[in-house]
Write a protein that holds these residues in place. Structure first.
Motif, PDB file in Angstrom:
ATOM      1  N   GLU A 199       8.289  -6.546   8.619  1.00 10.23           N
ATOM      2  CA  GLU A 199       8.039  -5.248   7.996  1.00 10.23           C
ATOM      3  C   GLU A 199       7.040  -5.419   6.856  1.00 10.23           C
ATOM      4  N   VAL A 200       6.071  -4.513   6.796  1.00 11.38           N
ATOM      5  CA  VAL A 200       5.154  -4.506   5.655  1.00 11.38           C
ATOM      6  C   VAL A 200       5.569  -3.368   4.725  1.00 11.38           C
ATOM      7  N   SER A 201       5.243  -3.498   3.461  1.00 15.29           N
ATOM      8  CA  SER A 201       5.634  -2.466   2.492  1.00 15.29           C
ATOM      9  C   SER A 201       4.940  -1.146   2.820  1.00 15.29           C
ATOM     10  N   LYS A 202       5.544  -0.053   2.402  1.00 16.72           N
ATOM     11  CA  LYS A 202       4.963   1.267   2.648  1.00 16.72           C
ATOM     12  C   LYS A 202       3.583   1.390   2.010  1.00 16.72           C
ATOM     13  N   LYS A 203       3.422   0.798   0.811  1.00 15.52           N
ATOM     14  CA  LYS A 203       2.126   0.847   0.130  1.00 15.52           C
ATOM     15  C   LYS A 203       1.051   0.160   0.966  1.00 15.52           C
ATOM     16  N   LEU A 204       1.388  -1.016   1.499  1.00 18.29           N
ATOM     17  CA  LEU A 204       0.419  -1.738   2.318  1.00 18.29           C
ATOM     18  C   LEU A 204       0.142  -0.993   3.620  1.00 18.29           C
ATOM     19  N   GLU A 205       1.182  -0.415   4.207  1.00 23.17           N
ATOM     20  CA  GLU A 205       1.009   0.343   5.446  1.00 23.17           C
ATOM     21  C   GLU A 205       0.041   1.510   5.243  1.00 23.17           C
ATOM     22  N   TYR A 206       0.267   2.288   4.188  1.00 22.00           N
ATOM     23  CA  TYR A 206      -0.607   3.446   3.937  1.00 22.00           C
ATOM     24  C   TYR A 206      -2.007   3.011   3.519  1.00 22.00           C
ATOM     25  N   LEU A 207      -2.109   1.860   2.862  1.00 22.15           N
ATOM     26  CA  LEU A 207      -3.426   1.331   2.516  1.00 22.15           C
ATOM     27  C   LEU A 207      -4.207   0.993   3.782  1.00 22.15           C
ATOM     28  N   VAL A 208      -3.529   0.398   4.764  1.00 26.20           N
ATOM     29  CA  VAL A 208      -4.175   0.083   6.043  1.00 26.20           C
ATOM     30  C   VAL A 208      -4.645   1.359   6.724  1.00 26.20           C
ATOM     31  N   TYR A 209      -3.809   2.419   6.693  1.00 25.07           N
ATOM     32  CA  TYR A 209      -4.211   3.700   7.301  1.00 25.07           C
ATOM     33  C   TYR A 209      -5.455   4.258   6.622  1.00 25.07           C
ATOM     34  N   VAL A 210      -5.441   4.263   5.295  1.00 21.28           N
ATOM     35  CA  VAL A 210      -6.566   4.819   4.533  1.00 21.28           C
ATOM     36  C   VAL A 210      -7.840   4.025   4.792  1.00 21.28           C
ATOM     37  N   LEU A 211      -7.727   2.694   4.719  1.00 20.00           N
ATOM     38  CA  LEU A 211      -8.891   1.854   4.968  1.00 20.00           C
ATOM     39  C   LEU A 211      -9.384   2.007   6.400  1.00 20.00           C
TER      40      LEU A 211
END
Length: 342
Positions: A201-213
């Motif tokens: 599992e990756v953190s929610k912050k990292l997950e949303y960062l990947v989406y944004v990037l």
């Protein structure tokens, strides 16, 4: 979705090199060509997720017999099929059997434009037992993180930088390419990444960062391809290719979204069966879709069949997918043969 994305790449790029670069049709083609670039990275990540799973146990004889041999057989069959198809359709046969044989040997010596994926996958499978031992060891997570970082530093970053007119670029590239750890400078990086993202599992912050990037970089890459093409006077797709930062984050964002959100959808038993059946057809669809695309093109159905390419391309993608699926459903009914070619 990855299968549809592959079709989207080839439908969007159908007239990528033979239409005016300043036309709206080319701009739309460039958009669809780029927006579907999640497909290849996603497919490799799916393979890594499945083949490196800790529940598997690898026996070398079984690996070669059950996994590698069927892929190699399909590759050889479709290489020969497309070689014969091109000889017939381009009129080489009329020049005589010797000319046809020479052309046949030339065609099968190099992978047909979409079949490159199969020998690449075979290469990954050959080293899968060793990778499996690494990622499923006591320190497997740390090893995977290390390899993913190296993949970014020695493959993704240099490949991306190479296409920008940066000051001292040649010197920067010389430094970056002085050391090239072969184990992490190919598609193996996506293979490992797929297992990592599916297993941990990756953190929610990292997950949303990947989406944004992912969204920002793929849109920027599409824009850069458009601007660069206008300036150079030739079509450019370098900024959203598989080894770019845009390709990395766009593919990762799709994989994460399906793993963390689409997987939470509760399907009923009938829907699950349909999805699994479609999944079993995607390998065959990938193999045959290039043939379907060419046949449709020859009868006037392609990405420029109507003046509005924004509508024509999705319609073409749908038609290629449906007709390819229908063809594979028929081939699946052929006993003994189908398992070796699709």
């Amino acid at each position: 979705m990855a299968c549809i994305g592959v079709i989207g790449i080839h439908a969007g790029s159908q007239h990528f090199r033979d239409m005016p670069l300043d036309s709206s049709v080319w701009a739309v083609s460039n958009f669809y060509h780029g927006i579907n670039r999640f497909a290849v990275a996603s497919f490799i990540m799916i393979s890594g997720c499945l083949y490196l799973d800790s529940k598997r146990t690898w026996n070398l004889r079984r690996l070669w017999k059950r996994n590698i041999l069927p892929i190699a057989a399909a590759y050889i069959f479709w290489q020969m099929f497309y070689a014969v198809y091109r000889i017939i359709t381009n009129g080489t046969l009329a020049k005589g059997s010797k000319a046809a044989l020479v052309k046949f040997m030339v065609y099968i010596s190099k992978s047909y434009f979409h079949l490159w994926y199969l020998p690449m996958l075979i290469g990954l499978l050959i080293i899968t037992p060793m990778l499996w031992e690494i990622v499923n060891s006591a320190r497997g997570k740390q090893w995977e993180e290390y390899m993913i970082v190296l993949f970014l530093v020695f493959q993704i970053l240099p490949y991306t930088i190479n296409y920008f007119p940066l000051p001292w670029k040649d010197h920067i590239m010389d430094i970056l390419q002085t050391v090239q750890p072969e184990m992490v400078t190919g598609y193996i990086g996506y293979f490992i990444l797929g297992h990592y993202l599916s297993h941990y599992e990756v953190s929610k912050k990292l997950e949303y960062l990947v989406y944004v990037l992912g969204v920002i970089l793929i849109l920027a890459a599409i824009g850069l391809c458009y601007i660069s093409s206008q300036k150079s006077g030739k079509p450019i797709q370098s900024f959203y290719e598989n080894y770019t930062l845009a390709g990395f984050f766009w593919g990762s964002s799709f994989f994460l979204f399906f793993k963390n959100h689409v997987s939470k959808i509760k399907w009923n038993e009938k829907q699950e069966k349909r999805i699994c059946y479609l999944g079993s057809c995607t390998f065959g669809i990938y193999l045959i879709h290039a043939l379907i695309r060419d046949i449709l093109h020859r009868i006037g159905i392609d990405s420029m069949m109507i003046s509005n390419a924004a509508i024509a391309i999705p319609v073409l993608i749908t038609m290629i997918f449906v007709l390819s699926l229908a063809a594979i459903m028929i081939i699946k009914k052929i006993p003994r043969v189908s398992k070796w070619i699709i």
